[in-house]
Design a protein around this motif. Structure first.
Motif, PDB file in Angstrom:
ATOM      1  N   MET A  64       0.836  -1.181   0.000  1.00  0.00           N
ATOM      2  CA  MET A  64       0.000   0.000   0.000  1.00  0.00           C
ATOM      3  C   MET A  64       0.878   1.240   0.000  1.00  0.00           C
ATOM      4  O   MET A  64       1.878   1.312   0.681  1.00  0.00           O
TER       5      MET A  64
ATOM      6  N   THR B  55      -1.350   7.965   0.704  1.00  0.00           N
ATOM      7  CA  THR B  55      -1.920   9.046  -0.079  1.00  0.00           C
ATOM      8  C   THR B  55      -2.181  10.209   0.859  1.00  0.00           C
ATOM      9  O   THR B  55      -2.841  10.030   1.875  1.00  0.00           O
TER      10      THR B  55
ATOM     11  N   ARG C 248     -14.265  10.668   6.081  1.00  0.00           N
ATOM     12  CA  ARG C 248     -14.236   9.259   5.666  1.00  0.00           C
ATOM     13  C   ARG C 248     -14.420   8.313   6.848  1.00  0.00           C
ATOM     14  O   ARG C 248     -15.042   7.272   6.734  1.00  0.00           O
ATOM     15  N   ALA C 249     -13.861   8.685   8.007  1.00  0.00           N
ATOM     16  CA  ALA C 249     -13.934   7.831   9.194  1.00  0.00           C
ATOM     17  C   ALA C 249     -15.192   8.093  10.024  1.00  0.00           C
ATOM     18  O   ALA C 249     -15.443   7.393  10.998  1.00  0.00           O
TER      19      ALA C 249
ATOM     20  N   ARG D 146     -12.392   2.820  13.207  1.00  0.00           N
ATOM     21  CA  ARG D 146     -12.895   3.645  12.098  1.00  0.00           C
ATOM     22  C   ARG D 146     -11.748   4.211  11.267  1.00  0.00           C
ATOM     23  O   ARG D 146     -11.831   4.277  10.039  1.00  0.00           O
TER      24      ARG D 146
ATOM     25  N   GLU E 296      -8.782   2.824  10.938  1.00  0.00           N
ATOM     26  CA  GLU E 296      -8.198   1.704  10.195  1.00  0.00           C
ATOM     27  C   GLU E 296      -8.969   1.454   8.900  1.00  0.00           C
ATOM     28  O   GLU E 296      -8.369   1.248   7.845  1.00  0.00           O
ATOM     29  N   VAL E 297     -10.287   1.493   8.980  1.00  0.00           N
ATOM     30  CA  VAL E 297     -11.115   1.281   7.790  1.00  0.00           C
ATOM     31  C   VAL E 297     -10.919   2.434   6.804  1.00  0.00           C
ATOM     32  O   VAL E 297     -10.715   2.213   5.608  1.00  0.00           O
ATOM     33  N   ALA E 298     -10.959   3.659   7.302  1.00  0.00           N
ATOM     34  CA  ALA E 298     -10.824   4.829   6.425  1.00  0.00           C
ATOM     35  C   ALA E 298      -9.461   4.879   5.744  1.00  0.00           C
ATOM     36  O   ALA E 298      -9.350   5.289   4.588  1.00  0.00           O
ATOM     37  N   LEU E 299      -8.422   4.453   6.463  1.00  0.00           N
ATOM     38  CA  LEU E 299      -7.063   4.504   5.920  1.00  0.00           C
ATOM     39  C   LEU E 299      -6.643   3.198   5.245  1.00  0.00           C
ATOM     40  O   LEU E 299      -5.579   3.128   4.637  1.00  0.00           O
ATOM     41  N   ASN E 300      -7.467   2.169   5.408  1.00  0.00           N
ATOM     42  CA  ASN E 300      -7.160   0.850   4.862  1.00  0.00           C
ATOM     43  C   ASN E 300      -5.784   0.365   5.324  1.00  0.00           C
ATOM     44  O   ASN E 300      -4.968  -0.101   4.537  1.00  0.00           O
ATOM     45  N   THR E 301      -5.543   0.493   6.621  1.00  0.00           N
ATOM     46  CA  THR E 301      -4.284   0.041   7.210  1.00  0.00           C
ATOM     47  C   THR E 301      -4.494  -0.305   8.675  1.00  0.00           C
ATOM     48  O   THR E 301      -5.443   0.164   9.302  1.00  0.00           O
ATOM     49  N   GLN E 302      -3.627  -1.132   9.214  1.00  0.00           N
ATOM     50  CA  GLN E 302      -3.710  -1.521  10.622  1.00  0.00           C
ATOM     51  C   GLN E 302      -3.008  -0.470  11.478  1.00  0.00           C
ATOM     52  O   GLN E 302      -1.854  -0.125  11.223  1.00  0.00           O
TER      53      GLN E 302
END
Length: 63
Positions: free
Chosen positions: A1, A4, A14-15, A39, A41-47
């Protein structure tokens, strides 16, 4: 990944959290709850939450 760039307001939207919370997190002020971390993690698509540290520590009550 690849990372951005995004603004705090865009990330907050987004979160689905308020942008002042993003600001406090970025400034290291206080702590945040697990729901906010999830939230983000989902918005950033990362752990973000360090789940691996628990494997290193072992199970509670075992030595």
């Amino acid at each position: 990944m690849t990372a951005t760039p995004t603004s705090a307001r865009a990330l907050a939207k987004r979160a689905d959290i308020s942008h002042p919370i993003i600001g406090r997190i970025l400034n290291g002020e206080g702590s945040t709850d697990i729901g906010t971390i999830a939230r983000l993690e989902v918005a950033l698509n990362t752990q973000l939450y360090p789940t691996g540290m628990y494997r290193e520590l072992g199970s509670p009550g075992t030595e």
